[in-house]
Design an enzyme around this catalytic site. Structure first.
Site: not given
Ligand code: CMC
Length: 435
Positions: A311, A369
């Protein structure tokens, strides 16, 4: 903006002697913010923050998240207390009006919602324009947007009475529109709302009943649905809420703004994740396959993510996920499902991930989720409706945030700037002179 500065930072540009002070403004709790509004007018520079990870785009009194501690408060009340003790419409009143209602206020609020549960009869015809296999998010995005073509009497966004009526219309009609999107996909007759039922109960009724026979909504499932709605009701300045605010900042009507919010919610990184979790669990298939899947997630080149994990704000367990897991067990017990292979798989996946250095070091925990899909599937709700349910609940948050913005004297059109890295000015080259 409320609050007097509790500090400041002085900024000068290299080679210039013009210094400006950026005041540091406190919130009630949580990080303070530097007010950078003078930065561009006085120094001619912007700030750069793709994804807005460190940018407060507005002042708000509705929802507070402490991502490190895993705390979520609505108007100061912890989400676990609301989920356990309150109802969705109580929470809706809280988000919209700022306080929990007393008995008379709640009764009046419920009545005002019930007054609006039906939709204009002509709106039914919109559904026929969609292919039968259309994703219900596509359908509700279109039909909710179309509400602005039907309710002209409440579209003056500067009129507080209009804003209030529109809020009630949206909270009341979105479940009807959502349930009909589902009925349309099944080819079943639309069920009209029943105002003798509770909000979640009526929603389940409109989705599951058919005119040919009586339908009794299981009260345990209705309570679980109500709780799921509470857990999704609002979540501070997330992508879809920011979309609603940005659209609303132009003076667009609230139906159009909420349709924009629905579009933004649809993506798998946001509300679409609940659907993606179930697809992921189905793809993994068995506990034995988990290590291979985790290896893929950790492989930078695979583009595979553990859906339902991670998140932007929570760097700890999402408090909603804990309540969701408990609700999941309750629903499965009620339905007499002793061993649910999906839940078993999810629990094992969670266990392995929480002990894996990759997830620990990146502070990736289950989010709301991760378990919601398992509950909804057990309740007989098809995967394509999961994000729709999220939209039904979040409508309350969107409209509360929209209303707060419209009432904010500092509200102006949202207009981010950019760091331009394209060509500097150049002259047009005639077609026959281009190489
Ligand atoms: N699985 C694997 N690696 C992950 C994940 C994941 N679910 N989420 C983040 N990472 C890694 C990512 O690869 C990155 O690694 P590095 O620093 O080595 O490049 C690091 O963690 C930070 O990730 P980010 O993408 O920069 O983080 P963000 O804050 O931009 O993204 C997120 C947040 C929710 C989009 C992401 O965690 C994600 O894609 N999660 C899976 C989708 C999900 O479950 N979404 C629902 C969110 S809660 C409900 C809502 O908001 O609607």
């Amino acid at each position: 903006m409320s609050g007097t500065a509790i500090g400041s930072v002085t900024v000068t540009l290299n080679g210039s002697d013009h210094a400006i002070k950026l005041p540091l403004l406190p919130g009630t709790i949580g990080p303070s913010v530097f007010d950078i509004r003078k930065l561009y007018p006085e120094l001619g520079v912007f700030t750069y923050d793709p994804g807005y990870g460190g940018t407060a785009a507005c002042e708000s009194k509705i929802t507070y998240i402490d991502g490190d501690e895993g705390i979520l408060l609505h108007r100061g009340y912890p989400i676990d207390q609301l989920a356990e003790k309150s109802t969705f419409l109580e929470v809706a009143h809280l988000l919209l009006n700022g306080e929990l209602p007393n008995e008379a206020e709640l009764a009046a609020f419920e009545r005002d919602v019930l007054l609006h549960t039906m939709v204009h009869e002509q709106l039914r015809q919109f559904y026929n324009g969609f292919r039968r296999d259309a994703h219900p998010m596509a359908v509700i995005c279109g039909v909710v947007g179309a509400l602005s073509a039907f309710y002209h009497d409440s579209l003056d966004v500067n009129n507080p009475v209009h804003r209030r009526i529109s809020a009630f219309r949206l909270i009341a009609k979105v479940p009807t529109i959502a349930a009909w999107a589902y009925k349309y996909s099944l080819g079943q007759p639309f069920m009209y709302p029943r105002n003798d039922l509770g909000y979640a109960e009526n929603f389940l009724y409109m989705m599951n009943a058919v005119p040919a026979e009586p339908y009794h909504v299981n009260p345990v499932l209705a309570r679980a649905m109500d709780r799921i709605l509470i857990l999704h009701a609002d979540h501070e300045q997330n992508a879809s809420t920011s979309t609603v605010r940005l659209a609303g900042s132009t003076g667009a009507n609230p139906f159009a703004c909420v349709a924009a919010g629905i579009a933004s919610l649809w993506g798998p990184a946001h509300g679409g994740a609940n659907e993606a979790v179930l697809k992921m669990l189905a793809e993994i298939g068995s506990k034995e396959a988990i290590p291979d899947f985790i290896a893929k997630v950790k492989d930078k080149n695979s583009n595979v993510r553990l859906m339902g994990f991670g998140h932007r704000v929570y760097k700890n367990y999402d408090p909603r996920a804990k309540i969701m897991e408990r609700t999941c067990h309750e629903v499965l017990d009620e339905l007499g499902i002793k061993d649910d292979p999906l839940l078993d798989l999810a629990l094992e996946l969670e266990r392995i991930a929480l002990h894996d250095e990759y997830f620990i070091s990146k502070k990736l925990y289950p989010n709301v989720d991760f378990y919601s899909g398992i509950i909804l599937k057990a309740m007989g709700i098809p995967t394509s409706m999961f994000t729709v349910l999220f939209a039904v609940a979040r409508t309350v948050g969107w409209i509360s945030q929209w209303k707060e913005m419209m009432e904010d004297p500092l509200q102006r059109i949202g207009r981010p700037r950019q760091l331009y890295t394209g060509h500097p000015q150049r002259d047009y080259v005639a077609l026959d002179e281009r190489g």
